[in-house]
Design an enzyme around this catalytic site. Sequence first.
Site, PDB file in Angstrom:
ATOM      1  N   ASP A 134      24.555   8.712  40.194  1.00  7.19           N
ATOM      2  CA  ASP A 134      24.741   8.757  41.639  1.00  7.19           C
ATOM      3  C   ASP A 134      24.989   7.375  42.228  1.00  7.19           C
ATOM      4  O   ASP A 134      25.743   7.232  43.188  1.00  7.19           O
ATOM      5  CB  ASP A 134      23.512   9.395  42.301  1.00  7.19           C
ATOM      6  CG  ASP A 134      23.383  10.870  41.959  1.00  7.19           C
ATOM      7  OD1 ASP A 134      24.384  11.587  42.099  1.00  7.19           O
ATOM      8  OD2 ASP A 134      22.294  11.309  41.557  1.00  7.19           O
ATOM      9  N   GLU A 194      28.766   3.514  44.859  1.00  5.26           N
ATOM     10  CA  GLU A 194      29.497   2.249  44.931  1.00  5.26           C
ATOM     11  C   GLU A 194      30.999   2.465  45.030  1.00  5.26           C
ATOM     12  O   GLU A 194      31.687   1.830  45.836  1.00  5.26           O
ATOM     13  CB  GLU A 194      29.177   1.390  43.709  1.00  5.26           C
ATOM     14  CG  GLU A 194      27.851   0.670  43.777  1.00  5.26           C
ATOM     15  CD  GLU A 194      27.751  -0.410  42.716  1.00  5.26           C
ATOM     16  OE1 GLU A 194      28.524  -1.390  42.782  1.00  5.26           O
ATOM     17  OE2 GLU A 194      26.916  -0.260  41.811  1.00  5.26           O
ATOM     18  N   GLU A 245      19.717   3.855  45.746  1.00  7.28           N
ATOM     19  CA  GLU A 245      19.503   2.476  46.160  1.00  7.28           C
ATOM     20  C   GLU A 245      18.522   2.431  47.324  1.00  7.28           C
ATOM     21  O   GLU A 245      18.740   3.079  48.351  1.00  7.28           O
ATOM     22  CB  GLU A 245      20.828   1.823  46.566  1.00  7.28           C
ATOM     23  CG  GLU A 245      21.802   1.636  45.420  1.00  7.28           C
ATOM     24  CD  GLU A 245      21.262   0.701  44.353  1.00  7.28           C
ATOM     25  OE1 GLU A 245      20.625  -0.320  44.710  1.00  7.28           O
ATOM     26  OE2 GLU A 245      21.462   0.996  43.160  1.00  7.28           O
TER      27      GLU A 245
END
Length: 299
Positions: free
Chosen positions: A67, A72, A271
């Site tokens: 993921d 990104e 993130e």
Amino acid sequence: MAEFPASLLILNGKSTDNLPLREAIMLLREEGMTIHVRVTWEKGDAARYVEEARKLGVATVIAGGGDGTINEVSTALIQCEGDDIPALGILPLGTANDFATSVGIPEALDKALKLAIAGNAIAIDMAQVNKQTCFINMATGGFGTRITTETPEKLKAALGGVSYIIHGLMRMDTLQPDRCEIRGENFHWQGDALVIGIGNGRQAGGGQQLCPNALINDGLLQLRIFTGDEIIPTLVSTLKSDEDNPNIIEGASSWFDIQAPHEITFNLDGEPLSGQNFHIEILPAALRCRLPPDCPLLR
């Protein structure tokens, strides 16, 4: 085989020793497909490779990884300006592969590659946080975020998505709810949240359907809040996704504002992002993605 435009595969560096992937790419090249391969080593590589892909004139940029890699690459694509922006292809090679699984990307590498190259490109939404950071799948806060960000890499590599649950059970005694206030279109709630899911996609944390009604092309974010005084019953209800559970609060909006008296952390496609104030908004039809014809996340 019919001719297909060239593609560029952006491969997460952790997958460079994947022999079946190497064989699948070589086979498709022998069948006449042009597939460029670039490997990421550090943050920022994906954005540079997307720029290179545009100079090469490829029709598709394939995100090969989990993921985080998809995040990104998709973020780099929506930041492109002008015409002829490549479509996004997905090759699931991560630990959980939540977004790829929920949209129906095949697990078999050869089938996933063919879909990424030749599948129908459909406009889908993305989400943006505080006008900067983006996510394509989900933002999770509270219990779920602390578990996914703290789970050891070796445990994830060995057990996959199950590792999140195991690590969570090991950390029960240290986990506390997050007090916050959340506003959206025709939505307002404040209280103590054990788990917060704001989804463009449906699942996170290794297969948990936190936002089971989410669609990726409806211009909306789906919100689910799990409340309660006890961690274990709430975790069980999360796994069961019981619609009648009084500890589950739901909403839908094109934006949500979240405020907290203390720092909280959201996990954006893997993130972490910490702060006390978050503005999360949908970016309708932000990019084109090659998806299977029976993708369950399309309206």
